[in-house]
Design a protein around this motif. Structure first.
Motif, PDB file in Angstrom:
ATOM      1  N   ALA A   1      19.781   0.175 -40.222  1.00 50.73           N
ATOM      2  CA  ALA A   1      18.965  -0.113 -39.042  1.00 50.73           C
ATOM      3  C   ALA A   1      17.781  -0.981 -39.474  1.00 50.73           C
ATOM      4  O   ALA A   1      16.797  -0.480 -40.021  1.00 50.73           O
ATOM      5  CB  ALA A   1      18.485   1.184 -38.407  1.00 50.73           C
TER       6      ALA A   1
ATOM      7  N   PHE B   1      14.498  -3.220 -39.049  1.00 53.40           N
ATOM      8  CA  PHE B   1      13.362  -3.231 -38.126  1.00 53.40           C
ATOM      9  C   PHE B   1      12.268  -4.135 -38.675  1.00 53.40           C
ATOM     10  O   PHE B   1      12.114  -4.267 -39.890  1.00 53.40           O
ATOM     11  CB  PHE B   1      12.854  -1.801 -37.862  1.00 53.40           C
TER      12      PHE B   1
ATOM     13  N   VAL C   1       7.231  -0.194 -31.460  1.00 56.96           N
ATOM     14  CA  VAL C   1       8.671  -0.127 -31.186  1.00 56.96           C
ATOM     15  C   VAL C   1       9.434   0.305 -32.436  1.00 56.96           C
ATOM     16  O   VAL C   1      10.371   1.100 -32.356  1.00 56.96           O
ATOM     17  CB  VAL C   1       9.208  -1.462 -30.620  1.00 56.96           C
ATOM     18  N   CYS C   2       9.021  -0.169 -33.591  1.00 50.80           N
ATOM     19  CA  CYS C   2       9.699   0.216 -34.835  1.00 50.80           C
ATOM     20  C   CYS C   2       9.516   1.706 -35.106  1.00 50.80           C
ATOM     21  O   CYS C   2      10.452   2.386 -35.540  1.00 50.80           O
ATOM     22  CB  CYS C   2       9.175  -0.609 -36.003  1.00 50.80           C
TER      23      CYS C   2
ATOM     24  N   GLU D   1      11.797   3.496 -32.758  1.00 47.97           N
ATOM     25  CA  GLU D   1      13.188   3.379 -33.189  1.00 47.97           C
ATOM     26  C   GLU D   1      13.495   4.323 -34.354  1.00 47.97           C
ATOM     27  O   GLU D   1      14.487   5.059 -34.319  1.00 47.97           O
ATOM     28  CB  GLU D   1      13.496   1.935 -33.599  1.00 47.97           C
TER      29      GLU D   1
ATOM     30  N   SER E   1      13.579   7.793 -33.205  1.00 52.05           N
ATOM     31  CA  SER E   1      14.799   8.062 -32.430  1.00 52.05           C
ATOM     32  C   SER E   1      15.966   8.343 -33.365  1.00 52.05           C
ATOM     33  O   SER E   1      16.757   9.262 -33.113  1.00 52.05           O
ATOM     34  CB  SER E   1      15.120   6.895 -31.500  1.00 52.05           C
ATOM     35  N   PHE E   2      16.082   7.584 -34.449  1.00 52.76           N
ATOM     36  CA  PHE E   2      17.118   7.889 -35.446  1.00 52.76           C
ATOM     37  C   PHE E   2      16.859   9.265 -36.058  1.00 52.76           C
ATOM     38  O   PHE E   2      17.780  10.045 -36.260  1.00 52.76           O
ATOM     39  CB  PHE E   2      17.202   6.808 -36.520  1.00 52.76           C
TER      40      PHE E   2
ATOM     41  N   GLY F   1      16.872   2.941 -42.785  1.00 47.04           N
ATOM     42  CA  GLY F   1      16.077   1.895 -42.162  1.00 47.04           C
ATOM     43  C   GLY F   1      15.904   0.786 -43.183  1.00 47.04           C
ATOM     44  O   GLY F   1      15.875   1.050 -44.390  1.00 47.04           O
TER      45      GLY F   1
ATOM     46  N   ARG G   1      15.409  -6.819 -35.195  1.00 47.77           N
ATOM     47  CA  ARG G   1      15.915  -5.478 -34.931  1.00 47.77           C
ATOM     48  C   ARG G   1      17.433  -5.600 -34.857  1.00 47.77           C
ATOM     49  O   ARG G   1      17.974  -6.343 -34.037  1.00 47.77           O
ATOM     50  CB  ARG G   1      15.333  -4.932 -33.628  1.00 47.77           C
TER      51      ARG G   1
ATOM     52  N   GLU H   1      15.370  -1.719 -28.161  1.00 50.27           N
ATOM     53  CA  GLU H   1      15.928  -0.785 -29.134  1.00 50.27           C
ATOM     54  C   GLU H   1      17.446  -0.718 -28.966  1.00 50.27           C
ATOM     55  O   GLU H   1      17.969  -1.011 -27.890  1.00 50.27           O
ATOM     56  CB  GLU H   1      15.329   0.613 -28.927  1.00 50.27           C
ATOM     57  N   PRO H   2      18.149  -0.317 -30.016  1.00 47.98           N
ATOM     58  CA  PRO H   2      19.607  -0.210 -29.915  1.00 47.98           C
ATOM     59  C   PRO H   2      20.016   0.957 -29.011  1.00 47.98           C
ATOM     60  O   PRO H   2      19.212   1.843 -28.711  1.00 47.98           O
ATOM     61  CB  PRO H   2      20.039   0.059 -31.360  1.00 47.98           C
TER      62      PRO H   2
ATOM     63  N   TYR I   1      21.462   4.149 -29.060  1.00 52.69           N
ATOM     64  CA  TYR I   1      21.661   5.134 -30.122  1.00 52.69           C
ATOM     65  C   TYR I   1      22.972   5.892 -29.983  1.00 52.69           C
ATOM     66  O   TYR I   1      23.620   6.203 -30.983  1.00 52.69           O
ATOM     67  CB  TYR I   1      20.472   6.100 -30.184  1.00 52.69           C
TER      68      TYR I   1
END
Length: 158
Positions: A37, A39, A46-47, A50, A53-54, A70, A121, A144-145, A147
């Motif tokens: 992932a 970033f 945002v990073c 993200e 979130s992972f 990451g 990203r 963001e991706p 997930y």
């Protein structure tokens, strides 16, 4: 740019794990699928969202024996502090020399603020042969991706 079906470019780089260790991609995929992932920068809104979130979804990856990393151009020392402040339990690869972002063709710049040579990203899921089974790259750093989609791809790569 690398894409689904391609062999992921090999790399060896520092990885922040609380200590600073070394990761070689071919060794990492030997243990199961790998999620890379990318970033742009630690400690940005945002990073941070993200990577958190992972973190919050890590069990979905661990359940299918996938390892999340990451990847940014930050130093391994700042990545260790970023890990600590956000309670991240997965490794953060330091591409301080920018070799990995170039190999994966995910280099970007934020010209309007004078920042160059950062990671876009992007998320790549690799199987145990280093084949890219999922690729997502955004030209918009605020996006963001998906997930759930990444977790499904990691499950399929097992």
């Amino acid at each position: 740019m690398v894409d689904e079906g391609d062999t992921a470019p090999e790399f060896t780089a520092p990885v922040a794990t609380g200590d600073v260790e070394s990761i070689t991609l071919s060794d990492a995929v030997a243990d199961g699928p790998v999620v890379l992932a990318f970033f742009p920068g630690a400690f940005t809104s945002v990073c941070t969202a993200e990577m958190c979130s992972f973190r919050d979804r890590l069990s979905a990856f661990e359940d299918v024996d996938a390892t999340v990393y990451g990847v940014s151009t930050d130093s391994p020392f700042s990545l260790n502090e970023f890990r600590a402040q956000n309670d991240l339990s997965f490794g953060l690869v330091s591409d301080h020399e920018k070799d990995i972002i170039d190999a994966y063709d995910v280099r970007t710049s934020f010209d309007h603020i004078g920042l160059h040579g950062l990671a876009k990203r992007a998320v790549f899921v690799l199987d145990s042969d280093r084949t890219i089974t999922y690729a997502w790259v955004s030209d918009d750093p605020s996006v963001e991706p998906d997930y759930d989609e990444v977790a499904t791809a990691a499950d399929a790569a097992d």
